[in-house]
Design a protein around this motif. Structure first.
Motif, mmCIF file in Angstrom:
data_model
loop_
_atom_site.group_PDB
_atom_site.id
_atom_site.type_symbol
_atom_site.label_atom_id
_atom_site.label_comp_id
_atom_site.label_asym_id
_atom_site.label_seq_id
_atom_site.Cartn_x
_atom_site.Cartn_y
_atom_site.Cartn_z
ATOM 1 N N TYR C 78 0.906 -1.146 0.000
ATOM 2 C CA TYR C 78 0.000 0.000 0.000
ATOM 3 C C TYR C 78 0.946 1.197 0.000
ATOM 4 O O TYR C 78 1.284 1.727 1.068
ATOM 5 C CB TYR C 78 -0.849 -0.074 1.265
ATOM 6 N N ALA E 38 -8.497 0.607 -4.386
ATOM 7 C CA ALA E 38 -8.389 1.901 -3.712
ATOM 8 C C ALA E 38 -7.071 2.067 -2.966
ATOM 9 O O ALA E 38 -6.569 3.175 -2.812
ATOM 10 C CB ALA E 38 -9.565 2.101 -2.745
ATOM 11 N N GLN E 39 -6.498 0.964 -2.496
ATOM 12 C CA GLN E 39 -5.269 1.061 -1.709
ATOM 13 C C GLN E 39 -4.030 1.232 -2.586
ATOM 14 O O GLN E 39 -2.931 1.443 -2.070
ATOM 15 C CB GLN E 39 -5.132 -0.174 -0.809
ATOM 16 N N THR E 49 -3.844 8.141 -5.856
ATOM 17 C CA THR E 49 -4.486 7.597 -4.657
ATOM 18 C C THR E 49 -6.015 7.601 -4.842
ATOM 19 O O THR E 49 -6.547 8.293 -5.706
ATOM 20 C CB THR E 49 -4.165 8.440 -3.407
ATOM 21 N N ALA E 50 -6.688 6.853 -3.986
ATOM 22 C CA ALA E 50 -8.151 6.840 -4.029
ATOM 23 C C ALA E 50 -8.702 8.242 -3.804
ATOM 24 O O ALA E 50 -9.655 8.659 -4.464
ATOM 25 C CB ALA E 50 -8.700 5.879 -2.984
ATOM 26 N N GLY E 51 -8.104 8.974 -2.888
ATOM 27 C CA GLY E 51 -8.561 10.330 -2.606
ATOM 28 C C GLY E 51 -8.466 11.225 -3.833
ATOM 29 O O GLY E 51 -9.388 11.990 -4.141
ATOM 30 N N ILE E 54 -11.149 10.155 -6.270
ATOM 31 C CA ILE E 54 -12.468 10.649 -5.847
ATOM 32 C C ILE E 54 -12.637 12.090 -6.284
ATOM 33 O O ILE E 54 -13.672 12.477 -6.823
ATOM 34 C CB ILE E 54 -12.639 10.523 -4.311
ATOM 35 N N ILE E 71 -17.553 5.489 -3.846
ATOM 36 C CA ILE E 71 -16.964 4.785 -2.704
ATOM 37 C C ILE E 71 -15.663 4.079 -3.088
ATOM 38 O O ILE E 71 -15.594 3.359 -4.068
ATOM 39 C CB ILE E 71 -17.935 3.752 -2.092
ATOM 40 N N PRO E 72 -14.612 4.340 -2.304
ATOM 41 C CA PRO E 72 -13.353 3.625 -2.543
ATOM 42 C C PRO E 72 -13.506 2.170 -2.124
ATOM 43 O O PRO E 72 -14.107 1.880 -1.093
ATOM 44 C CB PRO E 72 -12.352 4.347 -1.637
ATOM 45 N N GLN E 74 -11.175 -1.173 -1.429
ATOM 46 C CA GLN E 74 -9.872 -1.846 -1.360
ATOM 47 C C GLN E 74 -10.000 -3.258 -1.942
ATOM 48 O O GLN E 74 -11.068 -3.870 -1.884
ATOM 49 C CB GLN E 74 -9.403 -1.919 0.101
ATOM 50 N N MET E 89 -19.939 -2.706 1.397
ATOM 51 C CA MET E 89 -19.407 -1.332 1.397
ATOM 52 C C MET E 89 -20.324 -0.329 0.689
ATOM 53 O O MET E 89 -20.144 0.876 0.834
ATOM 54 C CB MET E 89 -18.040 -1.298 0.690
ATOM 55 N N SER E 90 -21.263 -0.820 -0.086
ATOM 56 C CA SER E 90 -22.042 0.069 -0.950
ATOM 57 C C SER E 90 -23.498 0.151 -0.518
ATOM 58 O O SER E 90 -24.056 -0.812 0.011
ATOM 59 C CB SER E 90 -21.979 -0.482 -2.387
ATOM 60 N N ALA F 50 -20.979 -0.975 6.302
ATOM 61 C CA ALA F 50 -20.623 0.359 5.815
ATOM 62 C C ALA F 50 -21.667 0.860 4.828
ATOM 63 O O ALA F 50 -22.048 2.040 4.848
ATOM 64 C CB ALA F 50 -19.241 0.331 5.167
ATOM 65 N N GLY F 51 -22.147 -0.014 3.968
ATOM 66 C CA GLY F 51 -23.152 0.388 2.976
ATOM 67 C C GLY F 51 -24.417 0.890 3.651
ATOM 68 O O GLY F 51 -24.983 1.922 3.256
ATOM 69 N N PRO F 72 -16.148 5.228 3.139
ATOM 70 C CA PRO F 72 -15.896 4.146 4.088
ATOM 71 C C PRO F 72 -14.403 3.993 4.313
ATOM 72 O O PRO F 72 -13.607 4.088 3.378
ATOM 73 C CB PRO F 72 -16.475 2.912 3.392
ATOM 74 N N GLN F 74 -11.720 1.338 6.019
ATOM 75 C CA GLN F 74 -11.416 0.085 6.714
ATOM 76 C C GLN F 74 -10.325 0.349 7.745
ATOM 77 O O GLN F 74 -9.483 1.223 7.579
ATOM 78 C CB GLN F 74 -10.955 -0.983 5.712
ATOM 79 N N SER F 88 -4.842 9.103 2.115
ATOM 80 C CA SER F 88 -4.819 8.424 0.828
ATOM 81 C C SER F 88 -6.226 8.151 0.301
ATOM 82 O O SER F 88 -6.464 8.163 -0.907
ATOM 83 C CB SER F 88 -4.054 7.103 0.984
ATOM 84 N N MET F 89 -7.171 7.898 1.194
ATOM 85 C CA MET F 89 -8.534 7.522 0.790
ATOM 86 C C MET F 89 -9.466 8.720 0.606
ATOM 87 O O MET F 89 -10.538 8.586 0.029
ATOM 88 C CB MET F 89 -9.157 6.587 1.843
ATOM 89 N N SER F 90 -9.052 9.871 1.130
ATOM 90 C CA SER F 90 -9.970 11.006 1.190
ATOM 91 C C SER F 90 -9.538 12.145 0.265
ATOM 92 O O SER F 90 -8.345 12.355 0.044
ATOM 93 C CB SER F 90 -10.001 11.522 2.637
ATOM 94 N N PRO F 91 -10.515 12.900 -0.258
ATOM 95 C CA PRO F 91 -10.149 14.178 -0.872
ATOM 96 C C PRO F 91 -9.405 15.011 0.177
ATOM 97 O O PRO F 91 -9.635 14.833 1.376
ATOM 98 C CB PRO F 91 -11.499 14.813 -1.205
#
Lengths: 171, 171, 171, 171, 171, 171
Positions: C78, E38-39, E49-51, E54, E71-72, E74, E89-90, F50-51, F72, F74, F88-91
């Motif tokens: 990662y 996403a990771q 990156t996922a961010g 997005i 939604i990201p 992984q 997750m969704s 999470a969904g 979401p 993890q 990494s996952m977020s804006p």
């Protein structure tokens, strides 16, 4: 042909499990026996490896009347994936047997029929009680709870010595 | 009593595996059959789930002369831990059978005897060849490579349709 | 006091690494040496365990002029977390040395100064070349590439035998 | 030449650890010091990162009489693999020192000699006591438990502030 | 009300994705957009990156006619669990859109309707082509492939510099 | 333009979360809402996927005055990596809101500004209280704690039945 799924940790396999399996054997044609938390061992809560537990179950079911499959199941630590994990690792099955609330809920949400197993006297037929007895036993009191085939496996791996030491009870 | 360990991916179980197991059956009393990369499925390299592969092996060994245990083995992605992983998940064994260089090396370093299996014609007895044939088959040419019990399992899960689609070969 | 960080897989530790470390020793006061992909071993690309690689580095740096720390680093798979992983596992450092594009990019984005190391002749100073030579060597040609301390560790664990077998080159 | 292995969480390194290491130094020639649960930090039970703990140990052993190696060890969460994990990450060792029941049991089953360490007064020489004192200290009472080199590292990373906040004790 | 699910890696989001989403918008009422792998980031195959991805999707869909969720996701590295992972997750969805053979197969086996998306010219509408262009571009040729909102995000994180360096193409 | 980050487990989303988000909306322009422990569900402590939690938040923020993103997250089980994981996952975001000691400490060490949120009556505005009420409710007492949009989602997935069974409270 109806195939059932039954999962337990079998730490160790005891008469309570045997009773449940006998009931299952009367109702279905084949049973897949999942060894839960397969990756866990060497703790007072989970003293035996999956391989040791497989040997316990196998030897205890030598004369079991129906065909049975034994599969170790590692934990996934992600409940929503557990049913898919089980289905992926196991031969197909038609019905699940369990008294575990989580297992019942997960299978039910996945549309799989779950049958409750008769509850037996918890003080006699409980893994917790057997393990407590193992830690505290001076002689071989614990052997009352398990088939002799299981006692053999436990002796073979010096299991009582192991659980006593893990409990800090070895002197 | 000698118990052997034999591991394969069995993608799918084919006549090459059967030949090796027959040889093993002549030399030992019991055999543990490990289903390698148990968590893998749904790719052209690993099309079938561990559960499906267990069914293939079980049904093909209905009349197998010696006692056998089938255990799915998830990958650990850390070679130095693999032998401990196998030993933890499997009933105890005395000798391993393999032609895989990594498996041979790891067991040897761990002090476990490894016996090579006779090499059979790779063009006929190879998982790669069977899977290639499955992807390209117009009729049921692939069925030549596997016991009829295996073909049944594959048909039952629409396995040819699955592998063709995964290969981008479905039209 | 300036402390540097330098990471490599050291499969095996060879004269190229030694040259780079000598350069680093001229520029800083202390160096943390990360053993990358620490969980990998027993493949032709990563033949040695982290423990074996630590021994190689330690023994080769017996007379190294500056204080050095050796830490195994497991992969995180990662990339965006890798710098935090390194910082969490390592004593604090002020500057990183690397020619690896990914390492350079990740440290740079994290605001850590990266210094390129002089490039040495790739045919002589490359892990790939050393490992290829190990697999193909009839005598001990591979030993030319590594300090004698490293050759000792490799001999001690029968490393050439291991990599040859893993390459299917053992007969 | 005898090399020992000694593992601890060192949250933080305190006088109890120092006493044990001094005993080890009298009995063997070299010691590998494993930093257990290396991936854990920022909790009241495991406040410090592996890097911070390495610094504590290193600085406290400046004048340690025998050669020592410090290696961070991430948890594997699969006890049956732990010894292989340690052996893979560490330079070879001949004997292990521990009072931890799990560590003793696992090494013993793997055929590795384990020596108990003398038990020191738990109220003074215990990580739990030190961390409790850190959370509750008004002045620097906690500093009594650890070498001044360790106190320096803790101050350097604002460690008391960290553990107090994590305990919800910062105001 | 029909809600669709559409998953992509979006490395980066380009006009091909936009076309597909416009088609989806004509057929359903809402769409969940999964950011796959996403990771992953900081490689030539997965630079962002996922961010960051997005942000690309969000900004490009400012005026998108239907409600959309991003939604990201992984990777799970266990195909048989993937559908359960997505569903967990969704927000719930009624139909999936995909041209990816694995995604189509997994959803189909799980009993979820999958609709193929119209195939657009691969040379123009392909992530591979865009990334190759990014690595090789002297000016801003890559910007032709993506909405200006995406180009902004890429510029904002110095994305071209990043991918060029990762490709060893920075001088 | 200021963008905030706010993370919670939202098991379930309740009026306490709504109050905090309203406060945030007064102070910043956009907010990223992280759904923590996204992989957890089907326990009494973490009953919803999470969904399902995304649906709760989305529906409850229909008329929320500022732009919001829901992602979401993890768990990483390695605190020192958590901030990098989030980033990494977020804006991108400028400030974080939290009352959680660990979150505050980790963001602070990473140099990210953290603002405390006003504490509301814990007996009314606490996830623990809501879940306890769900398990014990005879009628719909739990519905007092959550927006009607959340109650709808819970009813839609038979959430009360689920948590009661998981608590062993279903009869």
């Amino acid at each position: 042909m109806i195939r059932a799924f039954y999962v337990g940790r079998f730490q160790p396999f005891h008469y309570g499990h045997e009773k449940i399996l006998n009931t299952i054997a009367e109702e279905v044609d084949e049973v897949v026996i999942g060894i839960g938390s397969a990756q866990k061992s060497h703790s007072t809560h989970d003293p035996f490896t999956a391989g040791e537990r497989i040997e316990m179950v196998l030897k205890s079911l030598e004369n079991f009347p129906i065909r049975h499959y034994i599969i170790p199941l590692q934990d996934v630590e992600y409940n929503a994936l557990w049913v898919s994990h089980v289905k992926s690792m196991s031969p197909k099955f038609d019905v699940a047997y369990s008294n575990n609330p989580l297992v019942i809920q997960l299978f039910t949400e996945a549309g799989i029929e779950v049958r409750r197993t008769a509850m037996h006297e918890r003080s006699i037929y409980s893994g917790t009680a057997v393990r407590k007895c193992m830690v505290e036993s001076k002689n071989r009191e614990w052997a009352e709870f398990v088939p002799s085939t299981v006692a053999e496996v436990i002796d073979d791996v010096s299991g009582i010595c192991r659980i006593k030491r893990l409990a800090g009870n070895d002197d």
